[in-house]
Design an enzyme around this catalytic site. Structure first.
Site, PDB file in Angstrom:
ATOM      1  N   HIS A 154       4.969  10.103  -2.785  1.00 42.29           N
ATOM      2  CA  HIS A 154       4.616  10.437  -1.401  1.00 42.29           C
ATOM      3  C   HIS A 154       5.069   9.371  -0.416  1.00 42.29           C
ATOM      4  CE1 HIS A 154       0.913   7.899  -1.267  1.00 42.29           C
ATOM      5  NE2 HIS A 154       0.740   8.265  -2.519  1.00 42.29           N
ATOM      6  N   ASP A 156       3.668   8.813   2.705  1.00 40.36           N
ATOM      7  CA  ASP A 156       2.644   8.219   3.575  1.00 40.36           C
ATOM      8  C   ASP A 156       1.869   7.120   2.856  1.00 40.36           C
ATOM      9  OD1 ASP A 156       1.508  10.225   1.899  1.00 40.36           O
ATOM     10  OD2 ASP A 156      -0.277  10.263   3.146  1.00 40.36           O
ATOM     11  N   ASP A 188       1.768   1.998  -3.910  1.00 38.95           N
ATOM     12  CA  ASP A 188       1.262   3.347  -3.618  1.00 38.95           C
ATOM     13  C   ASP A 188       1.848   3.831  -2.301  1.00 38.95           C
ATOM     14  OD1 ASP A 188      -0.180   5.665  -3.455  1.00 38.95           O
ATOM     15  OD2 ASP A 188      -2.100   4.698  -3.065  1.00 38.95           O
ATOM     16  N   GLU A 222      -0.182  12.833   1.404  1.00 38.14           N
ATOM     17  CA  GLU A 222      -0.972  12.779   0.159  1.00 38.14           C
ATOM     18  C   GLU A 222      -2.285  12.052   0.360  1.00 38.14           C
ATOM     19  OE1 GLU A 222      -2.721  11.288  -3.455  1.00 38.14           O
ATOM     20  OE2 GLU A 222      -1.928  10.054  -1.859  1.00 38.14           O
ATOM     21  N   GLU A 223      -2.257  10.995   1.142  1.00 39.87           N
ATOM     22  CA  GLU A 223      -3.456  10.158   1.280  1.00 39.87           C
ATOM     23  C   GLU A 223      -4.586  10.885   2.012  1.00 39.87           C
ATOM     24  OE1 GLU A 223      -3.843   7.636  -0.346  1.00 39.87           O
ATOM     25  OE2 GLU A 223      -1.938   6.625  -0.694  1.00 39.87           O
ATOM     26  N   ASP A 250       3.867  12.653 -11.493  1.00 36.16           N
ATOM     27  CA  ASP A 250       3.508  12.184 -10.153  1.00 36.16           C
ATOM     28  C   ASP A 250       2.924  10.779 -10.284  1.00 36.16           C
ATOM     29  OD1 ASP A 250       3.039  12.116  -7.439  1.00 36.16           O
ATOM     30  OD2 ASP A 250       1.363  13.528  -7.454  1.00 36.16           O
ATOM     31  N   HIS A 496      -4.581   0.180  -1.968  1.00 37.62           N
ATOM     32  CA  HIS A 496      -5.480   0.583  -0.871  1.00 37.62           C
ATOM     33  C   HIS A 496      -6.276  -0.621  -0.359  1.00 37.62           C
ATOM     34  CE1 HIS A 496      -5.616   5.234  -1.444  1.00 37.62           C
ATOM     35  NE2 HIS A 496      -4.428   4.730  -1.715  1.00 37.62           N
TER      36      HIS A 496
HETATM   37 ZN   LIG Z   1      -0.710   7.390  -3.711  1.00 39.95          ZN
END
Ligand SMILES: [Zn+2]
Length: 537
Positions: A154, A156, A188, A222-223, A250, A496
Site C-alpha cells: 500500500h 499510504d 509499513d 489501507e491504513e 500482502d 506505526h
Molecule cells: Zn501496512
C-alpha cells in the site's frame, strides 16, 4: 449361587488390595511400584526422543540459499536505495476513511511511473489507476492457462507525530554509515511496495516474461480500511473476470530475531484476527452529589470493565498453534526440541509458555479497554458513562460469541453492550492451507523465504493486525501476509510508532525475495482449477 460366591471372592480381593495400599504397603510392593513408574517415565521419554529424531531426519532439506548478487549483480543497490528514499518523502498520509492526502498520493503514483519505465512501458504490463489513486498492474505471463496470483502493498502511511521523532518523519534521512533509512512507511509499507517494483523491473529489464501471469495491487487507503483502494481493485478484478487467484501475498509478519535467543523466524500470516469495538454503557439516575445513590453510572461501568479485565477470553491451542509449535520445534536446542515435538504430552506446558510472552495474543481473543467517559461536573451525579472495549478475535471464534461471553462476564442488566457505531467489525479470516508438502502456494512462499533467509524458519501464524487482504477473501483460500524484512523483536514498536527505519540489507533482501517468488511461482505445478475469465488481463 455360583455367581454370588464369585462376587464375594472378588470383593474380598479388592478389600485386601485396598488394605495393602491404604494401611501398610510392603517395601517390596513400594519398590515395585516405583520401578514401574520409573520404567513408564523412561519409556515416555524414549518415545518422545524417538519422535523428535524421526521428525528431524525426515524433514526435507532446505533449498540452496540465494545471495543478493548471485548471478548478474541484479540489485542496483544505489539506484534502488535512492528510489526508496524519494518514495518515503511523499507524505501519503491517511487520516480517516475517505480522508487522506490525495495530492501527495497522486504525486507518488506519478513518481512511480517515472521511476520504473521498464514496468510502465513494458508490452507485458497493463497499468490502470483505480478510483483515482490506487494502482493495478497486470503482468502477462507466457502461459495463459495458469491461474494468476497477486502481490499487494500500500501507498499510504499513518501520520507522524513529529515531536516524538528524532528524525524528520518524511526526510528519509540515512544513518552516518548509510545502512539505515529513517522515515514513515519504510517498513509499513513503502519498502515492500518498492521491493516488488524493483524485482519486477529487474525481470523486465532482462527481457524476461514470467510464465505465470500476476497482478500487483497498490492500494492507497489501507491504513483507514481500504474501502476506496483495495476494495475497488477487487471490484475491477471481478469486472474483468478474475475472481479466482492462485494465491495472494500482502504485507504482514516480518523475519523476526530475538523472540527466542539465537533463533530467527519468518512469520507468515496464514490468517488474520478479527476485530471488534464494543460500546459498553450505563444509564442511571442523575442528581446532586450531596445525595448520591449507592452506585453511580461510573461505579457500575467500572465494575463491568474490571470484570472484563479479570476474566480474559480463554487460551486456545488450535491446529494452527500446533503447526507453529511443531515447525519451531526442530530448530530448538535440546530439550526444547523434544518438548515441542511432543505436543501430545507437553501441551499444557507449551500452552503455559506461549501465554507468558508476545505469543499470548496469538492464542487468545484479546481485550483492551481503550476509551472511557463519564461525568459532567464535580458536584453532579453522572447520568451516563461509557467505555470502548477493543477485541482482536481469535480465528476459531466469532463476533457473536465474543459479545455473548462479554455480556455473561459483566452479568449486570444495567450495563448495555453493543457494537460501536461507525466501526465495521470484522470476523477473523479463514486459515490458509499451509502444508508445504501438499499446498503448492504455501510451498512457493516458504521456498522463497528459505532461499533468502536460510537460517529463518517459516512459521505459519495468525496475524494480529489487519491488512487489505480482507477485500480479497473470496478470490482464493491461499492468502499469505508477509513482509520480508528482518527486524529484532525490540524494533517492532517503530511500526506505526516513532523513528521507523529500514536497513539497506533488509530492503535488498526484500527485492531478492520478491524476485525469487516471481521465479518460484513459474513452477509448472498446477493443482488449481482452470481459468474461467473472459477478458484479457
Ligand atoms: Zn501496512
Amino acid at each position: 449361587m455360583n455367581s454370588f460366591s464369585s462376587v464375594l471372592r472378588r470383593n474380598h480381593k479388592i478389600s485386601c488390595l485396598s488394605a495393602d495400599l491404604g494401611g501398610h504397603i510392603s517395601m517390596q510392593t513400594l519398590a515395585k511400584l516405583i520401578a514401574y513408574l520409573f520404567l513408564a517415565l523412561i519409556s515416555v521419554l524414549v518415545l518422545c526422543c524417538m519422535r523428535t529424531a524421526v521428525l528431524i531426519y525426515t524433514r526435507p532439506p532446505p533449498p540452496p540459499p540465494c545471495a543478493r548478487n548471485e548471478t548478474e549483480g541484479y540489485i542496483d543497490s544505489a539506484g534502488s536505495w535512492g528510489r526508496l528514499k524519494r518514495a518515503v518523502q511523499f507524505e501519503t498520509v491517511s487520516y480517516s476513511p475517505h480522508h487522506y492526502n490525495k495530492q501527495q498520493i497522486e504525486a507518488f503514483g506519478r513518481y512511480l511511473t517515472q521511476a520504473f519505465p521498464s514496468i510502465f512501458h513494458s508490452r507485458y504490463v497493463r497499468h490502470d489507476i483505480i478510483n483515482g489513486y490506487s494502482m493495478l498492474l497486470a503482468v502477462r505471463g507466457k502461459n495463459a492457462s495458469l491461474q494468476p496470483y497477486m502481490l499487494m502493498a500500500h501507498m499510504d502511511v499513518v501520520p507522524v507525530v513529529q515531536s516524538e521523532w528524532v528524525w524528520n518523519g518524511f526526510g528519509a534521512n540515512e544513518s552516518p554509515d548509510g545502512n539505515r533509512m529513517y522515515g514513515r512507511g519504510v517498513i509499513d509499507n513503502k519498502g515492500q511496495l518498492m521491493a516488488i517494483l524493483e524485482a519486477l523491473s529487474y525481470m523486465l529489464n532482462k527481457g524476461d516474461q514470467p510464465v505465470r501471469s500476476f497482478f500487483v495491487s497498490l492500494g492507497h487507503d489501507e491504513e483507514v480500511g481500504g474501502e476506496d483502494g483495495a476494495a475497488q481493485v477487487a471490484n475491477e478484478l471481478r469486472r474483468r473476470g478474475y475472481n479466482q487467484l492462485a494465491f495472494i501475498v500482502d504485507e504482514g509478519m516480518v523475519v523476526l530475531d530475538g523472540l527466542i535467543p539465537g533463533f530467527s523466524f519468518a512469520g507468515v500470516g496464514v490468517t488474520e484476527k478479527g476485530s471488534l469495538n464494543l460500546n459498553i454503557s450505563v444509564r442511571a439516575e442523575g442528581g446532586h452529589s450531596s445525595m448520591p445513590p449507592a452506585q453511580s453510572s461510573i461505579g457500575i461501568l467500572a465494575t463491568a470493565v474490571s470484570r472484563l479485565e479479570s476474566n480474559p477470553h480463554p487460551l486456545i491451542f488450535d491446529e494452527l498453534t500446533e503447526d507453529f509449535v511443531e515447525k519451531i520445534a526442530l530448530d530448538l536446542p535440546f530439550p526444547l526440541n523434544v518438548i515441542c515435538s511432543n505436543i501430545w504430552i507437553f501441551k499444557p506446558l507449551i500452552k503455559w509458555v506461549l501465554s507468558k510472552g508476545m505469543t499470548k495474543s496469538m492464542i487468545q481473543t484479546t481485550t483492551a479497554v481503550t476509551m472511557i467517559h463519564g461525568g459532567l461536573k464535580s458536584n453532579v451525579i453522572p447520568p451516563s458513562a461509557w467505555a470502548i472495549v477493543n477485541h482482536r478475535i481469535h480465528p476459531s471464534q466469532t463476533i457473536q460469541q465474543i459479545i455473548d461471553r462479554d455480556i455473561a462476564v459483566i452479568n449486570d442488566d444495567r450495563v448495555h453492550v453493543e457494537k460501536m457505531k461507525n466501526f465495521v467489525a470484522a470476523e477473523a479470516h479463514p486459515v490458509s492451507p499451509h502444508d508445504p508438502t501438499k499446498d503448492w502456494p504455501y510451498h512457493v512462499l516458504e521456498k522463497s523465504v528459505r532461499q533468502i533467509y536460510p537460517k529463518a524458519v517459516a512459521l505459519p501464524v495468525s496475524m494480529v493486525a489487519n491488512t487489505d487482504t480482507r477485500h480479497f477473501l473470496d478470490f482464493t483460500k491461499h492468502i499469505f501476509r508477509h513482509n520480508p524484512v528482518r527486524l529484532h523483536v525490540k524494533e517492532l514498536p517503530m511500526i506505526h510508532g516513532r523513528d521507523e527505519f529500514i536497513t539497506r540489507s533488509s530492503f535488498e533482501s526484500s527485492i531478492n525475495f520478491f524476485y525469487h517468488l516471481m521465479l518460484n511461482a513459474n513452477e509448472k505445478v498446477e493443482v488449481l482449477p482452470p481459468l474461467e475469465h473472459t477478458t484479457e488481463l
